[in-house]
Scaffold this motif. Structure first.
Motif, mmCIF file in Angstrom:
data_model
loop_
_atom_site.group_PDB
_atom_site.id
_atom_site.type_symbol
_atom_site.label_atom_id
_atom_site.label_comp_id
_atom_site.label_asym_id
_atom_site.label_seq_id
_atom_site.Cartn_x
_atom_site.Cartn_y
_atom_site.Cartn_z
ATOM 1 N N ASP A 27 0.701 -1.252 0.023
ATOM 2 C CA ASP A 27 -0.092 -0.128 -0.213
ATOM 3 C C ASP A 27 0.922 1.276 -0.012
ATOM 4 N N ALA A 28 0.176 2.337 0.134
ATOM 5 C CA ALA A 28 0.922 3.811 0.389
ATOM 6 C C ALA A 28 1.604 3.749 1.776
ATOM 7 N N SER A 29 2.397 2.998 2.145
ATOM 8 C CA SER A 29 3.097 3.019 3.326
ATOM 9 C C SER A 29 4.306 2.652 3.198
ATOM 10 N N THR A 30 5.317 2.571 4.445
ATOM 11 C CA THR A 30 6.460 2.009 4.501
ATOM 12 C C THR A 30 6.791 0.474 4.486
ATOM 13 N N ARG A 31 5.682 -0.121 4.987
ATOM 14 C CA ARG A 31 5.551 -1.433 4.925
ATOM 15 C C ARG A 31 5.656 -2.131 3.558
ATOM 16 N N PRO A 49 8.950 -1.242 9.500
ATOM 17 C CA PRO A 49 9.960 -0.558 10.370
ATOM 18 C C PRO A 49 9.395 0.057 11.685
ATOM 19 N N ALA A 50 8.096 0.160 11.747
ATOM 20 C CA ALA A 50 7.541 0.639 13.084
ATOM 21 C C ALA A 50 7.463 -0.344 14.225
ATOM 22 N N PHE A 51 7.466 -1.540 13.638
ATOM 23 C CA PHE A 51 7.325 -2.695 14.830
ATOM 24 C C PHE A 51 8.903 -2.921 15.519
ATOM 25 N N CYS A 52 10.092 -2.522 14.461
ATOM 26 C CA CYS A 52 11.385 -2.462 15.326
ATOM 27 C C CYS A 52 11.375 -1.556 16.539
ATOM 28 N N ASP A 53 10.583 -0.453 16.327
ATOM 29 C CA ASP A 53 10.576 0.720 17.455
ATOM 30 C C ASP A 53 9.744 0.533 18.670
ATOM 31 N N ALA A 54 8.924 -0.821 18.603
ATOM 32 C CA ALA A 54 7.671 -0.919 19.636
ATOM 33 C C ALA A 54 8.099 -2.054 20.113
ATOM 34 N N ASP A 84 12.710 -7.729 16.730
ATOM 35 C CA ASP A 84 14.204 -7.454 16.216
ATOM 36 C C ASP A 84 14.274 -7.159 14.861
ATOM 37 N N THR A 85 13.498 -7.420 14.129
ATOM 38 C CA THR A 85 13.830 -7.313 12.536
ATOM 39 C C THR A 85 12.545 -6.953 11.987
ATOM 40 N N GLY A 86 11.408 -6.523 12.755
ATOM 41 C CA GLY A 86 10.071 -5.939 12.327
ATOM 42 C C GLY A 86 9.349 -6.809 11.434
ATOM 43 N N VAL A 87 9.373 -8.193 11.544
ATOM 44 C CA VAL A 87 8.716 -8.934 10.503
ATOM 45 C C VAL A 87 7.694 -9.694 11.286
ATOM 46 N N LEU A 88 6.466 -9.657 10.614
ATOM 47 C CA LEU A 88 5.342 -10.422 10.987
ATOM 48 C C LEU A 88 5.040 -11.569 9.931
#
Length: 334
Positions: A27-31, A49-54, A84-88
């Motif tokens: 989509d229109a996001s950084t994901r 990337p937001a998952f790495c910071d949360a 750690d890597t922001g992956v789901l």
């Protein structure tokens, strides 16, 4: 570690060399999204990337996922996560979006499908915070308040009026228009009517798994007028529904809100706020499309700019509150 290695780490060592990992359109996001095929089946890997910071307890996607799931809102199952890597690693719900199905439906089937989704929307709008899980209250701490609505209007000014459509409006007209945007935003901040909204419930964020709608991209859920998600669905930048059907579905949504004691508005007020909310939502979407086109260089959304702007004339003609903004926007409305 690159993206593919990050995804492989979510699988047992013995399976990693047998994975088929393909990039898929996001989509229109950084994901970023990937389809991963393994001997056990297919899954979708999302790199955010937001998952790495949360932390798990503060990451909106997982909070809203769990909130929706426990209220029987169908969302993709979460298989594995790595902060750690922001992956789901998520359930693969296939490729069929609501947008893709619409051309295959006759009038009765189309109405029935949208009524089914409005029923799902009303279930979302009926959700209240779970006192046993304090983090579930996070979406209820966010709302479409004046600051949020003006952020979206200002994004449009920056990337549509000063970017994509540069020089169509002079500085004086833009300043006057911003004043009109502020007045419109204040008409929409009515906390007494707020309910939980998905925040982006359009035809590309509803997958069809079998015959069942599956909601995705829900991490920005927040409080707002019940019309917000209805506008996203019925005044969609990617699908233009017949006006007679739109009116039928607006009435159906209003009737369901009343039936579930979710609004004290009368029908006339519901319709008025629907038009004002649609104006704001469509202006916001045009700002996003112009940003993607001129700043990111992603021209995939450029064809959506003119059809979304074309919606505005209907609201401007119907609502005196939008007359001045409409006059100022005339140089860019097709």
């Amino acid at each position: 570690m690159d993206a593919l290695d990050s995804i492989r780490q979510l699988y047992p060592p013995g399976e990693r060399s047998n994975l088929d990992i393909q990039n898929i359109k996001g989509d229109a996001s950084t994901r970023r999204y990937f389809r991963v095929k393994s001997p056990r089946g297919s899954a979708i890997a999302c790199i955010d990337p937001a998952f790495c910071d949360a932390t798990l307890g503060s990451y909106p996607f997982l909070i809203v996922h769990d909130l929706f799931a426990c209220h029987d809102i169908r969302v993709p199952e979460v298989y594995e996560t790595s902060g750690d890597t922001g992956v789901l690693l998520l359930e693969d719900c296939g490729n069929l979006m609501l947008q893709d199905e619409i051309p295959q439906l006759d009038a009765d089937q189309l109405s029935a499908r949208y009524r089914q989704i409005i029923d799902l929307l009303v279930r979302i709008q009926s959700i209240r915070p779970d006192e046993k899980t304090p983090e579930s209250g996070i979406p209820f701490s966010l709302s479409f308040d004046e600051e949020k609505l003006m952020f979206e209007f200002d994004f449009f000014i920056e990337h549509a009026l000063r970017g994509y459509f540069a020089e169509r409006l002079d500085g004086r007209a833009i300043a006057e228009l911003r004043g009109e945007f502020l007045a419109i935003a204040r008409l929409l901040v009515l906390p007494e009517h707020f309910v939980l909204n998905h925040r982006d419930l359009h035809s590309r964020n509803i997958m069809l798994s079998g015959d069942e709608p599956v909601v995705i991209d829900f991490q920005d859920a927040r409080l707002g007028l019940p019309q917000y998600d209805a506008v996203s669905l019925l005044r969609d930048s990617y699908v233009r529904l017949d006006l007679e059907l739109v009116d039928e579905l607006k009435r159906y949504h209003f009737d369901q809100l009343v039936r579930h004691n979710l609004t004290t508005m009368d029908e006339a007020e519901y319709f008025r706020l629907f038009d004002l909310m649609a104006f704001q939502r469509n202006v916001k979407a045009v700002g996003t499309f112009c940003y993607q086109t001129t700043v990111i260089g992603n021209r995939a959304f450029e064809p959506c700019i003119a059809p979304t702007l074309a919606y505005l004339r209907e609201y401007i003609d119907a609502r005196p509150e939008l007359a001045t903004a409409g006059r100022l926007l005339e140089p860019i409305i097709p």
